[in-house]
Design a protein around this motif. Sequence first.
Motif, mmCIF file in Angstrom:
data_model
loop_
_atom_site.group_PDB
_atom_site.id
_atom_site.type_symbol
_atom_site.label_atom_id
_atom_site.label_comp_id
_atom_site.label_asym_id
_atom_site.label_seq_id
_atom_site.Cartn_x
_atom_site.Cartn_y
_atom_site.Cartn_z
ATOM 1 N N ASN A 1 31.760 70.191 21.828
ATOM 2 C CA ASN A 1 32.607 70.628 20.473
ATOM 3 C C ASN A 1 32.413 69.453 19.994
ATOM 4 O O ASN A 1 33.496 69.814 18.285
ATOM 5 N N ALA A 2 32.238 68.243 19.125
ATOM 6 C CA ALA A 2 31.434 68.000 18.191
ATOM 7 C C ALA A 2 31.011 68.643 16.807
ATOM 8 O O ALA A 2 31.169 68.080 16.126
ATOM 9 N N VAL B 1 36.186 66.664 23.113
ATOM 10 C CA VAL B 1 34.535 64.807 22.779
ATOM 11 C C VAL B 1 35.195 64.511 22.998
ATOM 12 O O VAL B 1 36.187 63.448 23.065
ATOM 13 N N GLY C 1 30.960 68.230 25.304
ATOM 14 C CA GLY C 1 31.017 67.486 23.956
ATOM 15 C C GLY C 1 30.227 67.640 22.590
ATOM 16 O O GLY C 1 30.629 67.387 22.177
ATOM 17 N N ALA D 1 37.663 60.821 20.901
ATOM 18 C CA ALA D 1 38.234 62.268 20.018
ATOM 19 C C ALA D 1 39.899 62.116 19.655
ATOM 20 O O ALA D 1 40.241 62.221 18.736
ATOM 21 N N GLY E 1 30.792 59.943 18.543
ATOM 22 C CA GLY E 1 31.249 61.229 19.622
ATOM 23 C C GLY E 1 29.924 61.991 19.769
ATOM 24 O O GLY E 1 30.193 63.113 20.798
ATOM 25 N N SER E 2 29.339 62.800 19.158
ATOM 26 C CA SER E 2 28.495 63.692 19.286
ATOM 27 C C SER E 2 26.353 62.926 20.058
ATOM 28 O O SER E 2 26.088 63.288 20.814
#
Length: 467
Positions: free
Chosen positions: A275-276, A462, A272, A337, A387-388
């Motif tokens: 992707n973030a 994410v 995740g 996401a 998200g990160s």
Amino acid sequence: MQENLPALQARYGQRYPQWLLAVLMIGSMAMVLASTSINVALPAIMQDFAIGRPLAQWLSTGFLAAMTAGLLLAAWAHARLGARRTAQAGLLLFIFASLLALAAQSAWQLIVLRCIQGLCAGIVQPLAMVLIFRVFAAGGRGMALGVYGLGVMIAPTLGPTIGGYLVDHFGWAAVFWMPLPMCVVAALGGQWLLPSERERNTPFLDIWAFVLLCVALFASLGALAEAQRFAWSAARVWLPSVLGLLGFFGFFVRSRRSLKPLLPLSLWRHGGFRNASWVALTLGMGLYGSTYLIPLYLQTVEGYSAGRAGLLLLPTGILMGGASFLGGWLSDRWSAASLLIAGLLVFALSGAGLGWLEPGASFVVLCFWACVGRVGLGLLLPALSTGSLDILSQEELAQGAGAITFVRQLGGAFGVNLLTFFLEWRHAREGGDAPGEALAFQQSFWLMGAVFALTVLAALGVKATKR
């Protein structure tokens, strides 16, 4: 006597988190304001110092590159010196550099001072996200991030708006003293509200890693800047390119071997977070790239004054602030996401819309498409933060906040540089005249939109796991 967050909260009561949030937001707004307000002053600076776009873009990319490097010092400075001393030192040096810029006699003097400002901004700004995550640990973190994002995301638009008016009436030097009142307020508020606790056993800073990173950033950006004027086979292009690649290689090798690296590569073991990071890279390009391109397009193609170009961006700032607030509220309810995909697609639509317009479009139409893009950016920042960072442990938060902000600023620095490179390349290929310049700007907007649309693939991955 060292004061930690619980001690300060006991002293100032239940309103302490809100007061601290206000000080953090004001300080961050001053830093972001300085990074973007320069864009409406570029034509005036280019005229006064008789320089072209390849050199003038360093006033923007130099700031962002130094800020990117400074971000990696933030976690070390926070631990070693404490939040209060770190913020005070960064703000005072920033104020000093801003005052010196008023006496600059050449473009390179301005560029050096902009790099100093960027370094200060990089050290100061990540403290805000770490402290927000700590002081709002009991709840309301999403709303706090939304309020914070309201300031951070509105500043890149209000900067050109206010700066354009000041440039028209007081000259380009006005953009250097414009953030100073906010810096003073943040410094005074921080003296009482920021915690002063520090870890005296913090390891020494990895100076070699920091030097390698600075060499990598500035050599790579310099190569792209020189490639706008010379062939890739020229020594002044390929030599800094090689130097930049070697710098990045050396930095990553040293980071992998270090027990306390400036950039903890172990964070990217989380899918995740990886992707973030792609989303953060694209967000930086869109945030700073559009703030660089739009005022320049309005002044060079549409013939707007600096004040009128800034005025067009004023409604976009209001909408971006509202979208950021909404994004913070939604981040407590929707998945990161979903919000990231929505923000990316909205900005991609804006890039396509601006690329579709012909020269001579009305003020309202130009403003509309710029507003659409700012709504997308407003949705992205709170969702990117949650998200990160939600997938990281409590011990990784400070490093994670610095790392994701580092990636976003890296996207901003290279985004502005690459967009300038693409703009100059397309301008030359389209004939090098005024119609060719208009086409080059259109194609640059299309490029931004395409990059955001492709980043949706990364946003799909994410999927934060709350701890």
